[in-house]
Design an enzyme around this catalytic site. Structure first.
Site, PDB file in Angstrom:
ATOM      1  N   THR A  59      -0.366   2.637   2.874  1.00  0.00           N
ATOM      2  CA  THR A  59      -0.709   2.587   1.800  1.00  0.00           C
ATOM      3  C   THR A  59      -1.176   1.346   1.183  1.00  0.00           C
ATOM      4  O   THR A  59      -0.883   0.377   1.699  1.00  0.00           O
ATOM      5  CB  THR A  59       0.625   3.169   0.812  1.00  0.00           C
ATOM      6  N   THR A  84      -3.136   6.183  -0.698  1.00  0.00           N
ATOM      7  CA  THR A  84      -2.852   6.050   0.720  1.00  0.00           C
ATOM      8  C   THR A  84      -3.345   7.115   1.373  1.00  0.00           C
ATOM      9  O   THR A  84      -4.018   8.354   0.819  1.00  0.00           O
ATOM     10  CB  THR A  84      -1.195   6.237   0.638  1.00  0.00           C
ATOM     11  N   ASN A 127      -1.255   8.033   3.763  1.00  0.00           N
ATOM     12  CA  ASN A 127       0.266   8.349   4.468  1.00  0.00           C
ATOM     13  C   ASN A 127       0.320   7.306   5.700  1.00  0.00           C
ATOM     14  O   ASN A 127       0.495   6.096   5.701  1.00  0.00           O
ATOM     15  CB  ASN A 127       0.313   9.724   4.625  1.00  0.00           C
ATOM     16  N   ASP A 169       5.041  14.173   3.423  1.00  0.00           N
ATOM     17  CA  ASP A 169       5.888  13.583   2.488  1.00  0.00           C
ATOM     18  C   ASP A 169       6.709  14.853   1.899  1.00  0.00           C
ATOM     19  O   ASP A 169       7.451  14.639   0.966  1.00  0.00           O
ATOM     20  CB  ASP A 169       5.163  12.820   1.371  1.00  0.00           C
ATOM     21  N   SER A 205       6.696   7.892  -3.178  1.00  0.00           N
ATOM     22  CA  SER A 205       7.253   6.731  -3.624  1.00  0.00           C
ATOM     23  C   SER A 205       6.551   5.630  -4.144  1.00  0.00           C
ATOM     24  O   SER A 205       6.994   4.594  -4.474  1.00  0.00           O
ATOM     25  CB  SER A 205       8.058   6.098  -2.540  1.00  0.00           C
ATOM     26  N   GLY A 234       4.356   0.786   1.602  1.00  0.00           N
ATOM     27  CA  GLY A 234       5.674   0.718   2.354  1.00  0.00           C
ATOM     28  C   GLY A 234       6.445   1.660   2.474  1.00  0.00           C
ATOM     29  O   GLY A 234       7.691   1.775   2.454  1.00  0.00           O
ATOM     30  N   GLY A 235       5.844   2.961   2.032  1.00  0.00           N
ATOM     31  CA  GLY A 235       6.636   4.082   2.180  1.00  0.00           C
ATOM     32  C   GLY A 235       7.847   4.259   1.238  1.00  0.00           C
ATOM     33  O   GLY A 235       7.765   3.821   0.245  1.00  0.00           O
TER      34      GLY A 235
HETATM   35  N1  GLY Z   1       2.991   8.453   1.603  1.00  0.00           N
HETATM   36  C1  GLY Z   1       3.907   7.523   1.196  1.00  0.00           C
HETATM   37  C2  GLY Z   1       4.205   7.741  -0.309  1.00  0.00           C
HETATM   38  O1  GLY Z   1       3.503   8.303  -1.105  1.00  0.00           O
HETATM   39  O2  GLY Z   1       5.099   7.714  -1.020  1.00  0.00           O
END
Ligand code: GLY
Length: 585
Positions: free
Chosen positions: A397, A415, A417, A439, A469, A489-490
């Site tokens: 992201t 992002t 992903n 997600d 997130s 950072g997910g």
């Molecule tokens: N793909 C990670 C997020 O959107 O949190």
């Protein structure tokens, strides 16, 4: 002035934002436009500027944004130009084939806006889309097939931001022009881009359309010093410049997108694309030690949980406990576990489920949760379950931050992903597809690629947006912008953003120091406390003594932060990634 220097190069003292202020105040105005002001007091040096600034993960894109600011554009204009430029220069995360979130602060109107341009599941998506015949979760379906591709939102989101909140001095075509030129003429592959390609090479190599862009004629991925030319991407961006979002969501590009998704085993329709809308939502708001926190609401979990964690921590004198002391880390971890447990139950697409944001972000709820925290003992994940907030009120992201001379600000995270998303370039249209639908919670309790679990609230469904997130955040003080930050950072994004805020407010660090400090992360399940290198072994032993199961991890995130102190701007591009850049004037 523009700079992307390594902050490790300067040393002495551990002083923060306040001590850089006098240096800036004494600087004659004309010198501010030449070189960054180097203070000998701070340990890590931010880039300084007086008027406007762009911090992004790729230096050429930051400069594109700076050029727009210098030419009289506002922060939104610069953000839109930077966002399109990153789709070219940072192809692993910058995108037009993905989606994201933008938080805007309009200084004169004292108004905050959140734009949701998250990808959306196609109309044919059913709840069991990622399961096998026995109801088991098949990660390959959501992560490596067309079934995981959401309808891209970036073009709609950036166009909405430009149309409603841009200065009106630039057409969308003008803001797209630098990106089109970078794609058409190409640019030299730097170390950062070259190093990112082998990691994703297996996924990219599955698709001739991707190999044609990112691989050398002799087979391997492009290397440092090669030239990356993206002619099809330039043509797609030019269609958007010419026709607006219709150039992307309708016509030839839409037909090619549907064909690509089908080829990868997915089921997107032309109607899914033509009906896609970016939407404005009310930002999540909170307060922390006299500041206002403005962040992204659902379908991001980011803003709600950043505020929830800050609310819990507000009850402790963290500044006295010390930055990255065992006591502070313990409390951050315990507060985070409670928030991530809530995330698993309550958060989802607000167009489909009621999310108790007001309850989750209330001070009273935080006080109740705080009461369950022991200051000396880590609670195992098994002892924690989602709490009961007040009932429903009616690894790749990228983030960039922008502030302009009027004090307007943009915090944007978007992002694909995974790094390079699905790995598939849409043949003839030149952009990478996302695999964002991973997600969703494929089924109750099944962990996604980030180890996050969820339930009904985040189940897949037609035209639903998966929970995120991403936490683009703006901190206000006395009504003016104090901090603009966010990170990739997910699942760790929430922790990173929270700690940038704590590091500046509680521990008095400047933007660069706040970025560089070792980060910690505890997401409830899996049950361990992740920690970057840099925390002392004594501290780690103390935390283990409290019951934390510690894992030392590789560096995570890439925060792009701008701090505003007495009107002066301090920017920090995270040195955990190469190629980042802060550009200011
Ligand atoms: N793909 C990670 C997020 O959107 O949190």
């Amino acid at each position: 002035m523009t700079n992307g220097f390594s902050r490790r190069g300067f040393s002495s003292g551990v002083l923060g934002a306040g001590l850089l202020r006098p240096a800036l105040a004494q600087e004659p105005p004309n010198q501010a436009q030449a070189e960054p002001i180097i203070s000998t007091y701070a340990r890590e040096l931010p880039v300084l500027a007086r008027h406007g600034m762009v911090a992004s993960q790729e230096d050429k894109a930051s400069r594109v944004g700076l050029d727009i600011l210098r030419a009289g554009g506002n922060a939104v204009d610069a953000a839109v130009a930077t966002g399109f430029a990153l789709a070219v220069t940072l192809p692993r995360a910058g995108n037009i084939g993905g989606g994201g979130f933008m938080v805007i602060r309009l200084a004169r109107e004292k108004r905050d806006i959140a734009i949701d341009y998250r990808e959306m599941a196609g109309g044919l998506t059913d709840k069991n889309v990622f399961l096998d015949a026995n109801g088991g979760f098949v990660p390959a379906k959501s992560q490596s097939s067309g079934l995981g591709v959401g309808v891209p939102g970036t073009v709609a989101g950036l166009a909405l931001a430009h149309g409603k909140y841009g200065s009106g001095k630039f057409t969308l075509a003008q803001l797209l022009a630098p990106a089109i030129a970078l794609a058409r003429e190409g640019f030299v592959v730097d170390e950062d881009l070259a190093d990112s390609l082998p990691v994703a090479a297996r996924r990219l190599a599955k698709y001739p359309s991707s190999k044609a862009v990112f691989f050398r004629p002799d087979g391997g991925p492009l290397r440092n010093g090669d030239r990356l030319v993206q002619s099809d991407l330039a043509a797609t961006l030019a269609l958007v410049a010419d026709k607006g979002p219709k150039g992307f969501y309708e016509g030839a590009v839409a037909v090619k997108t549907v064909a690509a998704v089908e080829q990868a085993g997915g089921r997107m329709t032309l109607e899914d694309l033509s009906s896609y809308q970016a939407v404005e939502r009310a930002p999540v708001r909170g307060t922390y030690r006299g500041r206002e926190i403005v962040s992204m609401p659902p379908p991001s979990s980011g803003g709600a949980h950043v505020v929830e964690i800050l609310n819990i921590l507000e009850g402790y004198p963290l500044g006295d406990y010390g930055q990255n002391s065992a006591r502070s880390i313990h409390l951050i971890a315990e507060a985070s576990k409670l928030a991530y447990a809530d995330r698993s139950l309550y958060l989802g697409d607000p167009d489909f489920v009621k999310v108790p944001v007001a309850g989750l972000t209330s001070k009273a709820y935080a006080e109740k949760l705080r009461g369950t925290i022991s200051e000396t003992r880590a609670r195992p994940a098994s002892e924690i379950a989602p709490g009961k907030p007040q009932p429903y009120e009616s690894d790749q992201t990228t983030h960039f931050s922008v502030v302009d001379a009027e004090g307007n600000a943009v915090s944007n995270t978007y992002t694909l992903n995974f790094s390079y998303g699905l790995g598939m370039v849409v043949d003839g249209a030149g952009f990478l597809l996302n695999n964002e639908l991973d997600d969703f919670a494929a089924r109750e309790g099944a962990a996604n690629a980030y180890g996050l679990t969820g339930g009904e609230a985040n189940a897949p469904g037609p035209r639903k947006r998966p929970l995120s997130s991403m936490s683009p955040t703006i901190v206000l003080r006395n009504g003016g912008v104090e901090l603009v930050t966010g990170s990739p950072g997910g699942s760790r994004i929430i922790s990173i953003v929270t700690q940038i805020i704590l590091n500046t407010i509680d521990f008095g660090l400047n933007a660069a120091e706040a970025s560089e400090a070792a980060r910690v992360h505890d997401q409830w399940t899996p049950d361990f406390l992740e920690m970057e290198r840099g925390v002392s072994i004594d501290t780690i032993r103390l935390l283990e003594g409290m019951g934390h199961k510690i894992r030392i991890t590789r560096a995570f995130g890439s925060a792009q932060t701008i701090q505003r102190v007495d009107g002066a701007l301090m920017g920090a591009a995270d040195s955990r990634q190469r190629g980042t850049g802060v550009a200011g004037y």
